[in-house]
Design an enzyme around this catalytic site. Structure first.
Site, mmCIF file in Angstrom:
data_model
loop_
_atom_site.group_PDB
_atom_site.id
_atom_site.type_symbol
_atom_site.label_atom_id
_atom_site.label_comp_id
_atom_site.label_asym_id
_atom_site.label_seq_id
_atom_site.Cartn_x
_atom_site.Cartn_y
_atom_site.Cartn_z
ATOM 1 N N HIS A 72 22.757 101.565 -8.935
ATOM 2 C CA HIS A 72 25.004 101.512 -9.104
ATOM 3 C C HIS A 72 25.208 101.113 -9.977
ATOM 4 C CE1 HIS A 72 24.459 102.816 -4.106
ATOM 5 N NE2 HIS A 72 24.250 103.489 -5.245
ATOM 6 N N TYR A 200 33.966 99.138 0.008
ATOM 7 C CA TYR A 200 34.323 98.468 0.213
ATOM 8 C C TYR A 200 35.535 98.619 0.820
ATOM 9 C CZ TYR A 200 29.939 94.408 -1.799
ATOM 10 O OH TYR A 200 29.672 94.461 -2.104
ATOM 11 N N PRO A 292 28.417 87.090 2.969
ATOM 12 C CA PRO A 292 27.811 88.340 2.010
ATOM 13 C C PRO A 292 28.886 89.337 1.352
ATOM 14 C CG PRO A 292 28.011 88.979 4.914
ATOM 15 C CD PRO A 292 28.714 87.256 4.518
ATOM 16 N N LYS A 296 26.119 88.054 -2.786
ATOM 17 C CA LYS A 296 25.692 87.375 -3.813
ATOM 18 C C LYS A 296 24.509 86.243 -3.095
ATOM 19 C CE LYS A 296 27.777 87.928 -7.163
ATOM 20 N NZ LYS A 296 27.764 89.303 -7.319
ATOM 21 N N TYR A 384 30.570 90.253 -9.836
ATOM 22 C CA TYR A 384 29.827 91.411 -9.517
ATOM 23 C C TYR A 384 28.662 91.496 -9.757
ATOM 24 C CZ TYR A 384 29.030 94.735 -5.236
ATOM 25 O OH TYR A 384 28.384 95.422 -4.192
HETATM 26 P P1 RFL Z 1 15.944 82.862 3.788
HETATM 27 O O1 RFL Z 1 15.688 83.981 3.348
HETATM 28 O O2 RFL Z 1 16.537 82.553 5.247
HETATM 29 O O3 RFL Z 1 14.218 82.028 4.165
HETATM 30 C C1 RFL Z 1 14.550 80.951 4.761
HETATM 31 C C2 RFL Z 1 12.647 80.508 5.173
HETATM 32 O O4 RFL Z 1 13.028 79.231 5.379
HETATM 33 C C3 RFL Z 1 11.693 79.402 6.616
HETATM 34 N N1 RFL Z 1 12.047 78.203 7.675
HETATM 35 C C4 RFL Z 1 12.039 77.106 7.852
HETATM 36 N N2 RFL Z 1 9.734 77.329 7.485
HETATM 37 C C5 RFL Z 1 9.126 75.908 8.064
HETATM 38 N N3 RFL Z 1 9.852 74.781 8.474
HETATM 39 C C6 RFL Z 1 11.753 74.896 9.095
HETATM 40 N N4 RFL Z 1 12.142 74.125 9.814
HETATM 41 C C7 RFL Z 1 12.542 76.030 8.362
HETATM 42 N N5 RFL Z 1 13.110 76.972 9.341
HETATM 43 C C8 RFL Z 1 13.458 77.674 8.078
HETATM 44 C C9 RFL Z 1 11.837 80.558 6.706
HETATM 45 O O5 RFL Z 1 11.754 81.301 8.698
HETATM 46 C C10 RFL Z 1 12.737 81.272 6.144
HETATM 47 O O6 RFL Z 1 11.515 82.474 6.001
HETATM 48 O O7 RFL Z 1 16.598 81.859 2.760
HETATM 49 P P2 RFL Z 1 16.823 81.834 1.374
HETATM 50 O O8 RFL Z 1 14.490 81.938 0.617
HETATM 51 O O9 RFL Z 1 17.032 80.603 0.313
HETATM 52 O O10 RFL Z 1 17.155 83.679 0.632
HETATM 53 C C11 RFL Z 1 18.805 83.387 1.232
HETATM 54 C C12 RFL Z 1 19.208 84.851 1.810
HETATM 55 O O11 RFL Z 1 18.275 85.502 2.353
HETATM 56 C C13 RFL Z 1 20.132 85.250 1.891
HETATM 57 O O12 RFL Z 1 20.659 84.220 0.885
HETATM 58 C C14 RFL Z 1 20.288 86.402 1.973
HETATM 59 O O13 RFL Z 1 19.824 87.809 2.824
HETATM 60 C C15 RFL Z 1 22.496 86.842 1.977
HETATM 61 N N6 RFL Z 1 22.988 88.081 1.897
HETATM 62 C C16 RFL Z 1 22.869 88.956 1.026
HETATM 63 N N7 RFL Z 1 22.556 88.273 -0.806
HETATM 64 C C17 RFL Z 1 22.725 88.657 -1.763
HETATM 65 O O14 RFL Z 1 22.140 88.610 -2.603
HETATM 66 N N8 RFL Z 1 22.956 90.254 -1.258
HETATM 67 C C18 RFL Z 1 23.104 91.047 -0.707
HETATM 68 O O15 RFL Z 1 23.915 92.505 -0.129
HETATM 69 C C19 RFL Z 1 23.551 90.252 0.972
HETATM 70 N N9 RFL Z 1 23.602 90.820 1.939
HETATM 71 C C20 RFL Z 1 23.271 88.692 2.989
HETATM 72 C C21 RFL Z 1 23.755 90.265 3.209
HETATM 73 C C22 RFL Z 1 22.910 87.548 4.197
HETATM 74 C C23 RFL Z 1 23.462 88.587 5.209
HETATM 75 N N10 RFL Z 1 23.124 87.868 6.878
HETATM 76 C C24 RFL Z 1 22.031 88.214 8.057
HETATM 77 C C25 RFL Z 1 23.385 86.371 6.954
HETATM 78 C C26 RFL Z 1 23.593 91.181 4.780
HETATM 79 C C27 RFL Z 1 23.907 89.957 5.875
HETATM 80 C C28 RFL Z 1 24.141 90.916 7.227
HETATM 81 C C1 PHB Z 2 23.877 95.094 2.308
HETATM 82 O O1 PHB Z 2 23.470 96.967 1.832
HETATM 83 O O2 PHB Z 2 23.897 95.242 3.297
HETATM 84 C C2 PHB Z 2 24.879 94.792 1.236
HETATM 85 C C3 PHB Z 2 25.421 94.568 0.749
HETATM 86 C C4 PHB Z 2 26.863 95.209 -0.310
HETATM 87 C C5 PHB Z 2 27.283 93.746 0.320
HETATM 88 C C6 PHB Z 2 26.640 92.900 2.143
HETATM 89 C C7 PHB Z 2 25.770 93.666 2.445
HETATM 90 O O3 PHB Z 2 28.322 93.104 -0.355
#
Ligand code: RFL
Ligand code: PHB
Length: 389
Positions: A72, A200, A292, A296, A384
Site C-alpha cells: 500500500h 480511517y 492500534p 504501531k 505512519y
Molecule cells: P503478544 O503478541 O501479546 O505475545 C505475547 C506472548 O506471551 C505469552 N504470555 C506468556 N507466556 C508465558 N507466561 C506468561 N505469564 C505469559 N503471558 C503471556 C502469550 O501467550 C503470547 O503468546 O506480544 P508481542 O510479541 O510483544 O507482540 C505485540 C503485538 O501482538 C501487538 O503490539 C499488536 O497486535 C498490536 N496491534 C497492531 N500492531 C501493529 O503494528 N499494526 C496493527 O495494525 C495493529 N493492530 C493491534 C492491532 C492490536 C490489537 N489488539 C487486539 C490489542 C489491532 C488490534 C485490535
Molecule cells: C488491521 O488491519 O487490523 C489494522 C490496520 C490499521 C490499524 C489497526 C489495525 O491502524
C-alpha cells in the site's frame, strides 16, 4: 535445561528474537503459557512497516509475505463526509505491507521448526528468577511437574499481561499510562474491501477503520464504548453503523457478509521505564502498549528485538556489554515516538465522550490542515511508514 537466552512469550516479539539470535549463533528456548493453536487463533495487527518486513526476510521467514502481502502506497483519511489520500510513497519513498499478524506468527513458527529450535507451549506458572544476579533461570510446570531453564539472559516477550514485567521489583521502574474512554469493535469477513487502501474515518458517531487482510478478506473496526459486549452487536448492526460513519461514496460500496470473528479491544497507551533490569530485558507489548490507531504495536516489537538481538550479538561476539547497557534507552527512544504518534492519531480521529465543541473543531481543523499542507502530510506519512532503525 540450559540455554543462552530464555525467551518468555511466543508472540511476534519472542519468535522474531528467537530467529535473529539463531542467525547470530545464539542458543535460545521459548516458553509460552498458551498453546500453539491458541496463539495462531489470535486476530490482531495487519500493517507491516518495511523494517519489520526486512527483518522477516533476513531471518528466512519472508517467502509467503513476499508472495501474498499487499503493498500500500497510501492511506485515506475521511471526515465531514469527505476523504483525502495521504500519499505515503510520494512523501517518504516507502510503502507499508498488508499482511496479518497471524500470518507473521505462522511463518516465524515454521522457520523456528525448520531450524529445530525448542518451543515449550502450554507451560503453566511460568516465572523468571534471579535476574538481578549472574545466574537467572525460568521455571514452569507441565503436568504438575516443575521444570527449570538455566540461562544467561531472560527476554520478557510476554505481552501486556505477561509475568516478566510484573516480576520487576517495585520502585525500580516508572509507569506512564493513558486509558482512552472507548474501545474498538473489530470484525473479519470474507468480502472484498471497500477501498484498495485503508480508510480511517472521523465521524460524529465515532471513529471507523476499513482495513483488509487480502483482496477477498476485509477487516473493519468501529469505535465503541468500553462497557459494550460483542454479543450485543449483530453483523447487521455492525454493517449499518460502519456505513453511517463512512463518506457516502465509500458507504455505498461496502460489501457486507457474515463475519467469522468479532471482538472488542480497549485502547490505552502504556510505557514502563526502563525495559531492562539486570539480566531481564523486556521487548514488545511487555514494555509498551499503543492504541492500534497508528498500526504501531507489532512494528515496535520488531524494532525492540532488533536492538536486543544486536546487543546479545555484541555480547557473545566480543564480550561487550555496551549494547546491553544501551538497550533500554535505544528501544524506548524509538517506542516513545510511536507512542506519541499513536496518541496523536487517536486524539485526531476519535469521538471523545466529553469533547467540547471547541475540541471537535480542533480535530476538523487539523484534518483540514493535513489535507492542504504538504509538510503536515509529510510528517504524518513519515511516522505512519515507520521511523528508521
Ligand atoms: P503478544 O503478541 O501479546 O505475545 C505475547 C506472548 O506471551 C505469552 N504470555 C506468556 N507466556 C508465558 N507466561 C506468561 N505469564 C505469559 N503471558 C503471556 C502469550 O501467550 C503470547 O503468546 O506480544 P508481542 O510479541 O510483544 O507482540 C505485540 C503485538 O501482538 C501487538 O503490539 C499488536 O497486535 C498490536 N496491534 C497492531 N500492531 C501493529 O503494528 N499494526 C496493527 O495494525 C495493529 N493492530 C493491534 C492491532 C492490536 C490489537 N489488539 C487486539 C490489542 C489491532 C488490534 C485490535
Ligand atoms: C488491521 O488491519 O487490523 C489494522 C490496520 C490499521 C490499524 C489497526 C489495525 O491502524
Amino acid at each position: 535445561m540450559r540455554t543462552q537466552v530464555a525467551i518468555v512469550g511466543s508472540g511476534p516479539a519472542g519468535l522474531l528474537l528467537g530467529q535473529l539470535l539463531h542467525k547470530a549463533g545464539i542458543d535460545n528456548v521459548i516458553v509460552d503459557r498458551a498453546s500453539k493453536a491458541h496463539i495462531l487463533g489470535r486476530v490482531r495487527a495487519g500493517v507491516l512497516e518495511d523494517g519489520m518486513a526486512r527483518q522477516l526476510t533476513a531471518v528466512g521467514a519472508g517467502g509467503r509475505m513476499a508472495a501474498e502481502a499487499l503493498v500500500h502506497d497510501g492511506v485515506w483519511l475521511a471526515f465531514m463526509g469527505r476523504r483525502f489520500r495521504l500519499d505515503l510513497k510520494a512523501h517518504t519513498g516507502k510503502s507499508v505491507l498488508i499482511y496479518g499478524q497471524t500470518e507473521v506468527t505462522h511463518d516465524l513458527m515454521d522457520a523456528r521448526e525448520r531450524a529445530g529450535l525448542m518451543t515449550i507451549y502450554s507451560a503453566e506458572n511460568v516465572r523468571p528468577h534471579d535476574f538481578d544476579g549472574e545466574s537467572p533461570s525460568v521455571t514452569y510446570d507441565t503436568d504438575g511437574i516443575e521444570k527449570r531453564i538455566d540461562c544467561a539472559f531472560i527476554a520478557g516477550c510476554d505481552g501486556q499481561h505477561g509475568v516478566c514485567r510484573k516480576s520487576l521489583p517495585e520502585g525500580a521502574t516508572t509507569v506512564f499510562e493513558r486509558v482512552y474512554p472507548f474501545g474498538w469493535l473489530g470484525l473479519l469477513a470474507d468480502v472484498p474491501p471497500v477501498s484498495e487502501e485503508l480508510v480511517y474515518a472521523n465521524h460524529d458517531r465515532g471513529f471507523a477503520l476499513c482495513s483488509m487482510r487480502s483482496r477477498a478478506r476485509s477487516r473493519y473496526y468501529i469505535q465503541c464504548r468500553t462497557d459494550e459486549r460483542v454479543e450485543d452487536w449483530s453483523d447487521d448492526a455492525f454493517w449499518d453503523e460502519l456505513r453511517r460513519r463512512l463518506p457516502p461514496d465509500a458507504a455505498e460500496s461496502v460489501t457486507t457478509g457474515p463475519s467469522f470473528e468479532k471482538s472488542i479491544a480497549p485502547l490505552r497507551s502504556f510505557v514502563i521505564e526502563p525495559v531492562r533490569f539486570g539480566r531481564l530485558f523486556l521487548a514488545g507489548d511487555a514494555g509498551h502498549i499503543v492504541p492500534p490507531t497508528g498500526a504501531k504495536g507489532l512494528n515496535l516489537a520488531a524494532s525492540d528485538v532488533h536492538y536486543l538481538a544486536e546487543a546479545f550479538g555484541e555480547y557473545y561476539a566480543d564480550g561487550s556489554e555496551e549494547g546491553l547497557r544501551a538497550y533500554s534507552e535505544k528501544a524506548l527512544g524509538r517506542a516513545w515516538k510511536a507512542v506519541r504518534f499513536s496518541w496523536w492519531m487517536t486524539n485526531l480521529l476519535h469521538r471523545f465522550p466529553d469533547a467540547a465543541p471547541f475540541e471537535r473543531r480542533m480535530q476538523e481543523t487539523e484534518l483540514a490542515y493535513l489535507s492542504q499542507s504538504e509538510r503536515a502530510a509529510a510528517a504524518m506519512a513519515e511516522n505512519y511508514v515507520g521511523l528508521p532503525y
